[in-house]
Every structure is written in C-alpha cells, then in structure tokens.
Design a protein around this motif. Structure first.
Motif: not given
Length: 116
Positions: A1-23
């Motif tokens: 019943q319990v689920q944690l699902v991450e999203s947002g990971g990808t390839l990114v350039q040094p100095g760049g930004s990302l936002r990861l989410s966990c539902a």
C-alpha cells in the motif's frame, strides 16, 4: 500500500539545476520525517538532506548552499531543489519516509547524471 515515487532525474550540465519530486501514497506524510539519499556506483548510500515532521532540516556538508529540501504535506510531496550541480553529484537519488523504527519506506530511485 505504501509507495514513494521519485521523479525529475535526468542528464544535466555541470552548473545546472534540477528539481526532484517524491510522491508519497499510503501514508499520512505529515507524521513522517522525509529525506533524500543518494548512491553513486561503487559507493555507499549517503544521506543528502532530511526534513523532520516539524520541518527541521539537515544537509550533508557537500550540498549545503546548493540544495534545498522542502515538503508539502497537503500534497504528500517532498522536493529536492539542486543548483550548481557538480559531476560528483551524479548518483541514484532515493526518497525516504520514516516514523520511528517500525515505519521506514523507500522509493525506487531516480538517476541524476551531471556531465558535460
């Protein structure tokens, strides 16, 4: 019943930004401490950032000033904003929810690759 699902990971350039989410589902997230952990190939899993149910926050030294953890209990979401990314940030990032020693849940992970 319990689920944690991450999203947002990808390839990114040094100095760049990302936002990861966990539902989160199957839990009332407001009762849980939440965290982001990461594991690079050949390395042990390490804590990146945690945010308690009372919203006390801790970061590993290597990400202080660059990453921000936040939570939205109404949406059962936790986020990790990552700025000024470095190649050494490359890892699989995992979401964690914990309430005492009896309740400890993990997501499947999302890959973050920082490379030119």
């Amino acid at each position: 019943q319990v689920q944690l699902v991450e999203s947002g990971g990808t390839l990114v350039q040094p100095g760049g930004s990302l936002r990861l989410s966990c539902a989160a589902s199957g839990i009332t997230m407001s009762a849980y401490a939440m965290g982001w952990y990461r594991q690079a190939p050949g390395k042990q899993r390490e804590v990146v950032a945690t945010i308690s149910a009372g919203r006390n926050i801790n970061y590993v030294d290597s990400v202080k000033g660059r990453f921000t953890i936040s939570r939205d209990n109404a949406k059962n979401r936790v986020y990790l904003e990552m700025n000024s990314l470095k190649p050494e940030d490359t890892a699989v990032y995992y979401c964690n929810a914990k309430a005492g020693p009896w309740f400890d849940y993990w997501g499947q992970g999302t890959q973050v690759t920082v490379s030119a």
